[in-house]
Motif scaffolding. Structure first.
Motif, short mmCIF file in Angstrom:
data_model
loop_
_atom_site.label_atom_id
_atom_site.label_comp_id
_atom_site.label_asym_id
_atom_site.label_seq_id
_atom_site.Cartn_x
_atom_site.Cartn_y
_atom_site.Cartn_z
N THR A 418 12.95 -9.06 2.95
CA THR A 418 13.22 -9.52 4.31
C THR A 418 13.75 -10.95 4.28
O THR A 418 13.45 -11.72 3.35
CB THR A 418 11.95 -9.46 5.17
N VAL A 422 6.90 -13.60 4.89
CA VAL A 422 5.73 -12.91 5.46
C VAL A 422 4.49 -13.47 4.76
O VAL A 422 4.31 -13.26 3.55
CB VAL A 422 5.82 -11.38 5.27
N THR A 454 9.13 -1.19 0.00
CA THR A 454 9.43 -1.68 1.35
C THR A 454 8.29 -2.59 1.82
O THR A 454 7.15 -2.45 1.38
CB THR A 454 9.58 -0.51 2.36
N LEU A 455 8.65 -3.51 2.71
CA LEU A 455 7.66 -4.44 3.27
C LEU A 455 7.94 -4.57 4.76
O LEU A 455 9.08 -4.85 5.15
CB LEU A 455 7.72 -5.79 2.57
N LYS A 456 6.93 -4.38 5.59
CA LYS A 456 7.11 -4.52 7.02
C LYS A 456 5.81 -5.01 7.65
O LYS A 456 4.73 -4.91 7.05
CB LYS A 456 7.54 -3.20 7.65
N THR A 457 5.92 -5.53 8.85
CA THR A 457 4.75 -6.04 9.57
C THR A 457 4.59 -5.27 10.88
O THR A 457 5.57 -4.92 11.53
CB THR A 457 4.89 -7.54 9.88
N GLU A 458 3.32 -5.03 11.25
CA GLU A 458 3.01 -4.36 12.51
C GLU A 458 1.54 -4.55 12.84
O GLU A 458 0.68 -4.50 11.96
CB GLU A 458 3.35 -2.87 12.46
N VAL A 462 0.43 -6.61 7.36
CA VAL A 462 1.62 -6.47 6.53
C VAL A 462 1.43 -5.24 5.65
O VAL A 462 0.37 -5.06 5.05
CB VAL A 462 1.89 -7.74 5.69
N GLU A 534 -2.07 -2.49 2.59
CA GLU A 534 -2.11 -3.15 3.89
C GLU A 534 -3.01 -4.38 3.81
O GLU A 534 -4.15 -4.29 3.37
CB GLU A 534 -2.63 -2.18 4.95
#
Length: 538
Positions: A418, A422, A454-458, A462, A534
């Motif tokens: 990204t 993060v 993959t790396l994502k935040t929600e 993270v 997570e």
């Protein structure tokens, strides 16, 4: 046989006799093979005889009948301290009387006194009737000897009990305490009213000993039943039921009409029937409780043994790992120096074997490090250097380390970092090891295809996911994937992968200490898998 006089004194003595009868049968029924139980029942028989003979002696209306029953009274009392000594010896486990001559000595005094009472009739000379109580005329010398015998045997029994109590522990100590205190109280009262006062010609209280001695019986019964409250409950129920039945039985003799007689008999039968049901119910409750207690004790023993074995295993792994790590690190250092040419130029023929040795040594170091981490985590010795770190950088460094290896195996390796950092509050080194382990497993178990990170935040979290097209995981294996010593299999063959199957177990413990989660998912064998990490944002 004289007609029984029903007054307050005789009623108390009769009730005490019923108590002795019930307790004797109750203890004997528990286990007839136990020597203390048999001896206690004999002791209760002596106490029962002593109590009943006192009732008949007090009810006798002639000198002849009084003389007969007073002889039975004093003869019965002779057996009480005699049997009590043997009971104390058996219950305490002292086993003092192992030789035949010892039994002869113990029996000598009671036999001599029995002979003077029953055969020679020299112990008791006469019974005088007065307006208040009967006066017993003794041979003073024999009466003094009788008193010394009773007090001496009881004193000897208490010395045995005292030393057994001092040397014991746990439940045995509690049992001996109840016997020591309970019997001491009752014998002091009985000795005062039935031995000492008659020496001075006072017989007004010579019935009190028969009632007071019930304390001795109850205390011993309580101790025999191992200090169990449920067993005490059973004793109370049986005693109460027996007393009610006894009262109803006596009441039958006072019926005035046939109708009243049959009515009282019906009530007696009904009470006896339901009393039996209640006793059986309490007995089943006790048996169930004892089985549960035994199972709980066995389970606790097994758990203690498992804990001991587990601790021994952990200690061994810790010591062995520390001992292995040092020589492996030295080997690694020398191999590095050799391959760099510090000890001279190497030929191509030498480089390949040395490179294989270096890789194998690195693998061993990794295994030893896993064992050390396992030992530290399970013992609570794992230290974390928590700080705010950029997870994008952590994943990128792992990607860079495995990029060439994936290329050599013709595996498409995908990672699109990204643009914005993060952050999470983590031990950067240990979380990097977690991601490293996930990617390493993906490459190990993927022969062709691709691996994507993959790396994502929600929702304030993270999520890092490592997806591969490898051998996949059977659905029924997912639950135990993160257990110790678990290895993956494709169902047909095992991959020749080194390791103890500790990597995922250790990563799970590390992630848990970071207040995070780690899990795996797979459509099935041959369909690849996804490992998810997570962590909280921060």
């Amino acid at each position: 046989m004289p007609e029984i006089v029903i007054d307050i004194k005789n009623t108390l003595i009769i009730l005490t006799a019923v108590v002795h009868l019930v307790l004797g049968l109750l203890v004997l029924r528990q286990d007839r093979r136990e020597k203390p139980n048999v001896l206690f029942s004999l002791l209760e028989l002596s106490l029962l005889s002593w109590a009943i003979s006192m009732v008949f002696y007090r009810s006798a209306e002639t000198v002849e009948a009084s003389l007969w029953w007073v002889c039975v009274l004093y003869a019965s009392a002779i057996f009480i301290p005699w049997v009590f000594i043997y009971f104390v010896d058996a219950f305490s486990g002292k086993k003092l009387f192992t030789k035949f001559w010892q039994h002869i000595i113990v029996a000598g005094f009671p036999f001599f006194l029995l002979k003077s009472i029953v055969l020679d009739k020299t112990f008791i000379q006469n019974v005088l009737f007065t307006t208040r109580e009967k006066i017993i005329i003794f041979n003073n010398s024999l009466h003094l000897l009788y008193a010394l015998y009773i007090s001496g045997y009881f004193l000897f029994a208490y010395i045995i009990l005292f030393y057994a109590y001092k040397a014991s522990s746990g439940i045995k100590k509690i049992q001996l305490k109840y016997i020591l205190v309970g019997t001491l109280v009752s014998t002091i009262i009985g000795a005062g009213t039935n031995l000492i006062l008659p020496l001075f010609g006072i017989f007004a209280l010579n019935w009190v000993g028969q009632v007071a001695i019930s304390i001795l019986a109850i205390a011993i019964t309580y101790a025999i039943f191992k200090h169990s409250l449920l067993n005490t409950k059973l004793i109370a129920i049986e005693l109460f039921t027996a007393l009610i039945i006894f009262v109803l039985l006596v009441d039958i003799f006072f019926a005035n009409t046939p109708r009243e007689l049959f009515s009282k008999m019906g009530i007696l039968i009904a009470v006896a029937f339901f009393g039996k049901l209640i006793v059986n119910s309490a007995l089943k409750e006790i048996e169930s409780r004892e089985q549960i207690e035994k199972l709980a004790k066995d389970l606790q023993t097994a758990n203690d043994e498992l804990a001991r074995v587990s601790q021994a295993k952990s200690d061994f792994l810790s010591i062995a790992s520390h001992q292995l790590k040092t020589p492996l690190s030295i080997i690694k250092g020398y191999l590095s120096l050799i391959t760099e040419g510090s000890f001279g130029r190497l030929t191509k023929k030498m480089k390949d074997p040395l490179q294989r040795i270096y890789i194998s040594n690195e693998r061993l170091i990794s295994l030893v490090e896993d064992l050390l981490n396992l030992s530290r985590i399970e013992d609570g010795r794992m230290k974390y250097d928590m700080a705010k770190a950029n997870l994008v950088e952590v994943v990128t460094s792992v990607y860079e380390e495995f990029k060439d290896q994936a290329k050599q195996r013709n595996i498409k390796f995908i990672w699109k970092p990204t643009k914005t950092p993060v952050f999470s509050n983590i031990d950067k080194v240990k979380i990097r090891n977690v991601v490293f382990n996930l990617v390493d497993n993906a490459i190990k178990y993927t022969e062709q295809g691709s691996i994507a990170i993959t790396l994502k935040t929600e929702n304030g979290k993270v999520l890092v996911e490592v997806t591969d097209t490898g051998i996949g995981i059977a659905r029924d294996h997912l639950d135990r994937l993160f257990a110790k010593f678990t290895r993956l299999s494709d169902g047909n063959r095992n991959f020749a992968i080194s390791g103890f199957g500790l990597g995922l177990y250790i990563t799970k413990l590390i992630v848990k200490d970071h207040n995070g989660r780690i899990w795996a998912d797979s459509p099935g064998l041959g369909k690849g898998s996804t490992f998810s990490l997570e962590l909280p944002l921060g």
